[in-house]
Design an enzyme around this catalytic site. Structure first.
Site, short mmCIF file in Angstrom:
data_model
loop_
_atom_site.label_atom_id
_atom_site.label_comp_id
_atom_site.label_asym_id
_atom_site.label_seq_id
_atom_site.Cartn_x
_atom_site.Cartn_y
_atom_site.Cartn_z
N CYS A 3 0.83 -1.21 0.00
CA CYS A 3 0.00 0.00 0.00
C CYS A 3 0.86 1.26 0.00
O CYS A 3 1.91 1.31 0.64
CB CYS A 3 -0.87 0.03 1.23
SG CYS A 3 -1.90 -1.42 1.39
N ARG B 178 5.11 0.03 -6.15
CA ARG B 178 5.07 -0.78 -4.93
C ARG B 178 4.12 -1.96 -5.07
O ARG B 178 4.17 -2.88 -4.25
CB ARG B 178 4.61 0.09 -3.75
CG ARG B 178 5.59 1.21 -3.44
CD ARG B 178 4.93 2.26 -2.59
NE ARG B 178 4.72 1.82 -1.23
CZ ARG B 178 5.52 2.11 -0.20
NH1 ARG B 178 6.59 2.83 -0.40
NH2 ARG B 178 5.26 1.69 1.01
N TRP C 138 -2.83 -2.80 -1.56
CA TRP C 138 -2.43 -4.18 -1.88
C TRP C 138 -3.19 -5.04 -0.87
O TRP C 138 -2.94 -4.98 0.33
CB TRP C 138 -0.92 -4.33 -1.73
CG TRP C 138 -0.40 -5.65 -2.20
CD1 TRP C 138 -0.11 -6.02 -3.47
CD2 TRP C 138 -0.09 -6.78 -1.37
NE1 TRP C 138 0.36 -7.31 -3.49
CE2 TRP C 138 0.38 -7.81 -2.22
CE3 TRP C 138 -0.16 -7.05 0.00
CZ2 TRP C 138 0.78 -9.06 -1.75
CZ3 TRP C 138 0.23 -8.29 0.46
CH2 TRP C 138 0.69 -9.28 -0.41
N ASN D 32 -1.42 1.91 5.64
CA ASN D 32 -0.50 0.91 5.11
C ASN D 32 -0.08 0.04 6.29
O ASN D 32 0.31 0.58 7.33
CB ASN D 32 0.71 1.63 4.49
CG ASN D 32 1.85 0.69 4.12
OD1 ASN D 32 1.67 -0.52 4.06
ND2 ASN D 32 3.01 1.25 3.89
N GLY D 33 -0.16 -1.29 6.18
CA GLY D 33 0.23 -2.16 7.29
C GLY D 33 -0.94 -3.00 7.75
O GLY D 33 -1.94 -3.13 7.03
N GLU E 215 17.38 -18.04 -8.39
CA GLU E 215 17.05 -16.67 -8.79
C GLU E 215 16.42 -16.66 -10.18
O GLU E 215 15.44 -15.95 -10.44
CB GLU E 215 18.31 -15.79 -8.72
CG GLU E 215 18.18 -14.39 -9.30
CD GLU E 215 17.18 -13.49 -8.58
OE1 GLU E 215 16.56 -13.93 -7.59
OE2 GLU E 215 17.00 -12.36 -9.04
N LYS F 5 12.67 -15.25 -10.90
CA LYS F 5 12.40 -14.17 -11.86
C LYS F 5 11.36 -14.62 -12.89
O LYS F 5 10.45 -13.88 -13.22
CB LYS F 5 13.68 -13.76 -12.61
CG LYS F 5 14.70 -12.95 -11.86
CD LYS F 5 14.37 -11.50 -11.67
CE LYS F 5 13.78 -11.27 -10.32
NZ LYS F 5 14.70 -11.10 -9.23
N GLU G 43 7.84 -14.86 -11.36
CA GLU G 43 7.32 -13.55 -11.02
C GLU G 43 6.71 -12.80 -12.18
O GLU G 43 5.63 -12.24 -12.07
CB GLU G 43 8.46 -12.66 -10.51
CG GLU G 43 8.78 -12.73 -9.08
CD GLU G 43 9.84 -11.71 -8.72
OE1 GLU G 43 10.95 -11.78 -9.29
OE2 GLU G 43 9.56 -10.86 -7.89
N HIS H 255 17.28 -37.50 -6.94
CA HIS H 255 16.61 -37.89 -5.69
C HIS H 255 15.12 -37.58 -5.73
O HIS H 255 14.49 -37.42 -4.70
CB HIS H 255 17.30 -37.21 -4.51
CG HIS H 255 18.73 -37.61 -4.38
ND1 HIS H 255 19.12 -38.84 -3.92
CD2 HIS H 255 19.87 -36.96 -4.73
CE1 HIS H 255 20.44 -38.94 -3.96
NE2 HIS H 255 20.92 -37.80 -4.45
N LYS I 97 6.33 -4.34 -4.22
CA LYS I 97 7.77 -4.08 -4.25
C LYS I 97 8.35 -4.08 -2.84
O LYS I 97 9.42 -4.60 -2.61
CB LYS I 97 8.02 -2.73 -4.92
CG LYS I 97 9.47 -2.35 -5.06
CD LYS I 97 10.17 -3.22 -6.08
CE LYS I 97 11.66 -2.95 -6.16
NZ LYS I 97 12.37 -4.07 -6.81
#
Ligand code: F6R
Length: 605
Positions: A2, A27, A74, A98-99, A478, A482, A485, A501, A600
């Site tokens: 947010c 964000r 968000w 926000n939070g 990574e 990526k 995402e 395995h 973000k």
């Protein structure tokens, strides 16, 4: 996550708030809204989805007023619907938040028992319901906001706007960042300085627990004990909040392209005048450390995973590595000779910050490697080491990752020298290798067209597997992160030796398998694992250097990277990991810079 904006302006504020919200888009969000006070009356507009929907709404149904607050949400509590979008309003008060309010259920039950009617599923609505109740009891807006803040548990940043108050915004910071911008006869607030970049460069950061009363003529700040506090106003360098794409199609493309220059600049920032030493803050001491504890999330965690190899190899320093959201729940054993290193681009990731607060009383040296130097993680660590990457706007981290690797490599080498593990000659040789990284990264970036072609078929895949050994294992992780995402293709990474395995059962002619294998001491073993995949018709793409590709023999697809010293291979191989994801996403037409569901700066646990 947010984003919050507030403006006490001289002119209509809705267009300005909308602009500021656009600067906060990076964000991540799924709905947005604005509230203003006009002729004494609060009013608001909210819309689900991108800001264009809110902007369209405002064209048809304008929101006049010279005082206002805005929000990008968000979703946490309740789906992204208009009813759940901020600002929330109950009677004479509107709030953006926000939070997370952790005690919202208890508050909601209490308010409902007293007759309050809730119109959303959010935790935020309890705030306006409480404040409105206090106002009804005869409190002033300042008293009501203060009384409300005392009832709230959790981590949050808040801004309140009131009916009849066209020169007043009250805001508070507990756990989530908030800054105040000073204008000429105007006052602003935002989740970060980027939000306010178009309006002012004079910024005051609120400290943890602060709350503030804003009017056009001034600012009063109070600390958590309600004592009036003075917080400095600083001028922010324009380039530090510049958020244009500089001719690139996406922020991610710009940020990938910036990597050579950033790595070079970071190297210079940490080099002594003659380049023979790594300069670190006074007092940071590796010689007496018996264990390194590294904690981070996501991409920053993979940077730590690479660094673990470096600290152990070059400095003989045992490293314990944790995902921040797991760390403090496993009751880690901590000692005074441990050093903790927290890595975070934003410096606000809630889990990483909570982990830092958990270790601080028990550990001698708390180091952070951050991009945002004004962030909570930077401020709360004993030594904050900036990565100097500049604002990273693309949600998928790229330049911050390679800059984190560079700074962690510098730290590991300096630790090696200080602990007597690296001779002066080795130290100088490794620093020279690190100095060559920007040039090799530039060469890797030059392979873009080839990568674009390779991703044409990859973009049709349902699943993708990445393999690597040693430092290439975190690079495989990574690469998979990526790809997931930004292209929404399911991807996984395995240590190449682990494949047999279990995961080898997945291999068939439809599964692309990307093998990251520079010609290093583990090369032959990785190639044996690659052969096991090819023997089962797996569609291999081998990423290696000239020597590696020559020795590997025939492979379905290959991508040649420059031949680089082992130390810097992860930094250079980050480029194909990023570019594969980027071009696959372009083929699939997904939203590269703002992928669905992602934020973000992850300021909730
Ligand atoms: C992935 C990505 C995330 C972040 C993670 C930690 O591309 O960007 O996985 O790395 O959310 O964020 P910071 O570094 O801000 O703590």
């Amino acid at each position: 996550m947010c984003g919050i904006v507030g403006i006490l302006g001289k002119h209509e504020v809705s267009p300005q708030i909308l602009d500021a919200l656009k600067r906060l888009e990076y964000r991540g969000y799924d709905s947005a809204g604005i509230a203003t006070v006009h002729r004494g009356q609060l009013d608001r507009r909210r819309a689900v989805g991108k800001l264009i929907n809110l902007s369209d709404r405002l064209v048809h149904d304008p929101l006049p007023g010279k005082a206002g607050i805005g929000h990008t949400r968000w979703a946490t509590h309740g789906a992204p619907t208009e009813a759940n979008a901020h600002p929330h309003q109950t009677g004479p008060v509107a709030v953006v938040h926000n939070g997370i309010i952790e005690n919202f259920r208890a508050l909601r039950d209490e308010l409902t028992a007293q007759g309050a009617q809730f119109s959303s599923e959010t935790d935020t609505e309890t705030i306006v319901q409480l404040t409105s109740r206090y106002l009804a009891q005869g409190m002033t807006p300042v008293q009501a906001a203060r009384a409300t803040l005392k009832r709230l548990e959790g981590a949050f940043a808040l801004a309140f706007l009131f009916d009849g108050e066209e020169d007043l915004i009250i805001c508070a910071r507990r756990g989530s960042p908030l800054c105040i911008g000073h204008g000429e006869g105007e006052m602003y607030l935002g989740s970060d300085a980027i939000a306010l970049a178009g309006m002012t460069d004079r910024i005051t950061y609120l400290e943890e627990g602060d709350w503030a009363i804003l009017s056009r003529g001034g600012l009063q700040i109070f600390d958590a004990e309600d004592q009036q506090a003075t917080r400095p106003a600083a001028r922010i360098a324009v380039e530090s909040v510049q958020i244009d794409k500089s001719g690139h199609k996406h922020f991610m493309a710009k940020e990938m392209a910036q990597q050579p220059a950033i790595l070079k600049a970071a190297m210079e920032q940490y080099s002594s005048a003659d380049g023979s030493d790594v300069t670190l803050p006074e007092g940071l001491d590796f010689a007496n450390v018996d264990r390194l504890i590294m904690v981070a999330c996501g991409t920053a965690y993979y940077a730590c995973q690479v660094a673990k190899y470096w600290f152990e190899r070059y400095a003989g320093l045992p490293v314990e590595l944790d995902i921040a959201s797991e760390f403090r729940y496993r009751e880690p054993v901590l000692g005074p000779r441990n050093m903790a290193v927290f890595v975070s681009q934003s410096g606000e990731t809630a889990d990483t910050l909570a982990a830092l607060r958990h270790v601080r009383p028990h550990i001698g040296q708390v180091v952070s490697v951050v991009n945002v130097v004004t962030s909570s993680i930077a401020r709360e660590s004993s030594f904050a080491l900036p990565i100097h990457a500049g604002p990273e706007i693309g949600v998928a981290s790229t330049k911050a990752f390679t800059a984190q690797l560079q700074v962690l490599a510098l730290l590991a080498l300096r630790a090696g020298r200080d602990r007597g593990r690296l001779s002066e000659a080795d130290y100088a040789a490794r620093l020279d290798e690190l100095r060559s990284a920007p040039g090799f990264v530039a060469q890797a970036l030059d392979r873009e067209e080839e990568i674009r072609r390779l991703t044409e078929s990859l973009s049709q895949a349902r699943d993708v597997l990445f393999l690597g050994r040693g430092v290439m294992f975190p690079m495989a992780l990574e690469g998979a992160l990526k790809l997931k995402e930004i292209s929404y293709i399911h991807a996984e990474a395995y240590a190449a030796g682990e494949l047999k395995h279990g995961p080898i059962a997945l291999i068939d002619q439809d599964l692309p398998v990307i093998v990251m294998a520079p010609h290093d001491p583990l090369f032959e073993k990785t190639i044996s694992n690659m052969q096991e995949v090819m023997a089962r018709q797996g569609r291999v793409l081998l990423i290696s250097d000239a020597k590696g590709l020559a020795e590997a023999g025939e492979v379905p697809q290959a991508l040649q990277m420059p031949s680089v010293p082992d130390l810097i291979a992860p930094i250079v191989y980050a480029v194909p990991a990023q570019m594969i994801a980027y071009h696959t996403a372009l083929h699939r037409g997904t939203d590269v810079d703002q992928p669905r569901n992602l934020a973000k700066s992850v300021t909730v646990e």
